[in-house]
Write an enzyme that holds these catalytic residues in place. Structure first.
Site: not given
Ligand code: GLN
Length: 533
Positions: A141, A382, A508, A510
């Site tokens: 990309e 965090c 983290h 996520e």
């Protein structure tokens, strides 16, 4: 021999090139092909690690500790490909490498130029990704919009690639906008024509066009685009606005985009199978049994991209619990102004994400105290963990002035502080604790129940740590240190007893959540929120 797909964008930015690239990779992977993706970013920073989230959005961290573009997050969420420091290259990195080589004398006697030296380095980096990943298909990309001065060397490298990798092994996809003009009630193809024209001036003829549009494209419109842009009509793919990004692979598959790509490459492979994705992700997402409202108390609330992976991880937990998660974005400075009660009292859960610098910190600490006292499910990430420690130290351990030395270097009670090895660090780029570290989970804790294992590995991006000088004191008042990085005895997870769900991590989580495999910390967080309701 790998096949290469270059994905460029035209007309305007923010068309969702990253998600389109990830979705194309997904449908190819669903045909049993090994894919990987790469992002080329035109800016001169070596990486986005030193940029403000308002400039760049989230910084996505890979297992090997590279600070990268948030599109790499989409790549990992949509596919099985693992991203490394090789999967994101910036103009800054490319020039850095070439200039260091020049200083070493590697090019002695020569003039160093964009062509062939810069473009050569770009191509080498793409080939390196192919070689390291051993993928059948590498999707590249190119950041920015065609026509930008900055991305020209990347486009030139993409053009040259056909000479290196043989014509049939290279494919160009161009993502464009086909706007609908309301007053005229018409769909306009001209911006797409111009964008493709610009691409052709550079020497790239796109093989496939993906047209972002709010209205369906009629046959007539597709024919027009096909004729003016010199792209076969069936390769004019439409990408309408959809409710969830996770529908996009299905949208592409519906237009046999995978088939068009495979036939270009002369590849034969199993038929595409996205049934699990459709059933376990998309269908569940649209059949919620109840709604929960989750506060995200942050300091970069104004920008959707700043907490990208967190919002996605909440969606994954929504999918797995079959609930609708309504995110209430709350600016922590507003909490300082109006108090937590006013802004948080009707919400089902509170999440405090990461961040840097003192602005809004007291608001975060107040929000956490409110969740703690009112037994509202809380997840701290965090900086969110560091603030949870500060709140606990101040209000339950009698350490009135407790703080992180990031915000108050001279605090009497530095419950969060720098390790000695961080104290001498001068450079700010790439010098934090970065990437995956192992963590040992204490048995019989919330963390153990959530993770269902005693050994985990999670990704980090921070400089400050819990200060072990205060461990005994906080422990004696009921804080549980349930995750430890044993090698250095660093606290990675804290939690509280007697609270339905109060847990915070120095790492983290996520970054490792996926739509069909929600991260356990998020999964149980949303479950607790739904139970509270
Ligand atoms: N500013 C804190 C630190 O550097 C937290 C960083 C973060 O939340 N990612 O340790």
């Amino acid at each position: 021999m790998a096949k290469y797909i270059f994905i460029t964008g035209g007309v305007i930015s923010s068309l969702g090139k990253g998600i389109a690239s990830a979705s194309i990779a997904k449908i190819l992977e669903s045909r049993s092909l090994k894919v990987t993706l790469m992002k080329l970013d035109p800016y001169i920073n070596v990486d986005p690690g030193t940029m403000n989230p308002y400039q760049h959005g989230e910084v996505y961290v890979t297992e090997d500790g590279a600070e990268t573009d948030l599109d790499l997050g989409h790549y990992e969420r949509f596919t099985k490909a693992s991203m490394t420091k090789f999967n994101n290259a910036t103009t800054g990195q490319v020039y850095n490498t070439v200039i260091s080589r020049e200083r070493r004398g590697d090019y002695l006697g020569k003039t160093i130029q964009v062509i062939p030296h810069i473009t050569g380095e770009i191509k080498d980096r793409i080939k390196k990704v192919a070689q390291v990943s051993q993928a059948d298909i590498v999707l590249i990309e190119i950041g920015g919009t065609v026509g930008d001065i900055e991305s020209l060397p990347f486009l030139e490298a993409a053009r040259q690639f056909k000479l290196d990798a043989a014509e049939k092994n290279v494919l160009y996809i161009h993502l464009t906008l086909v706007p609908y003009i309301k007053v005229a009630d018409e769909i306009k193809t001209k911006p797409t024509q111009h964008s493709v024209q610009t691409l052709r001036e550079i020497g790239i003829q796109p093989d496939i066009l993906i047209c972002r549009t709010e209205k369906t494209l009629s046959d007539e419109v597709k024919e027009k685009i096909s004729l003016f842009c010199n792209v076969r009509k069936e390769a004019v793919i439409e990408s309408p606005d959809v409710a969830s990004i996770y529908q996009i692979p299905l949208v592409f598959k519906g237009q046999i985009l995978d088939e068009i790509i495979l036939s270009h490459f002369g590849l034969i492979s199993k038929p595409s199978d996205l049934k699990d994705w459709e059933r376990n992700v998309v269908e569940r997402l649209f059949a919620p049994k109840k709604t929960v409202q989750v506060a995200v108390v942050g300091k970069y609330i104004g920008l959707q991209d700043a907490y990208k992976s967190i919002y996605e991880a909440l969606t994954h937990a929504a999918i797995s619990n079959q609930v609708k998660v309504e995110v209430k974005k709350i600016d922590s400075e507003e909490i300082e102004k109006y108090g937590p009660e006013k802004l948080l009292k009707d919400l089902d859960a509170v999440l405090v994400p990461g961040g840097f610098g003192g602005r809004g910190i007291e608001g975060k600490i107040q929000a956490i105290g409110f969740a703690r006292k009112n037994k509202i499910p809380f997840l701290g990430l965090c900086l969110g963990m560091q603030c949870a420690v500060v709140d606990f130290a101040r209000h339950l351990c009698g350490l009135k002035d407790a703080n992180s030395t990031e915000f108050k270097p001279k605090t009497k009670y530095p419950v969060i502080s720098l390790l000695s090895e961080q104290k001498n660090v001068k450079d700010l780029g790439g010098t934090m604790r970065l990437g995956a570290y192992p963590c040992k989970i204490k048995p019989n804790t919330l963390a153990a129940r959530v993770y269902q294992t005693h050994q985990i590995s999670e990704r980090h991006r921070h400089r400050y740590e819990f200060n072990n000088d205060f461990r005994k004191r906080l422990e004696s008042k009921g804080m549980i240190f349930s995750g430890i990085y044993q090698k250095k005895n660093l606290v990675e997870i804290v939690e509280l007893k007697g609270h339905p769900y109060f847990i915070a991590a120095q790492f983290h989580p996520e970054f490792k959540s996926k739509p069909d495999a929600a991260h356990p910390l998020f999964d149980h967080f949303i479950r607790a929120a739904a139970e509270k309701k």
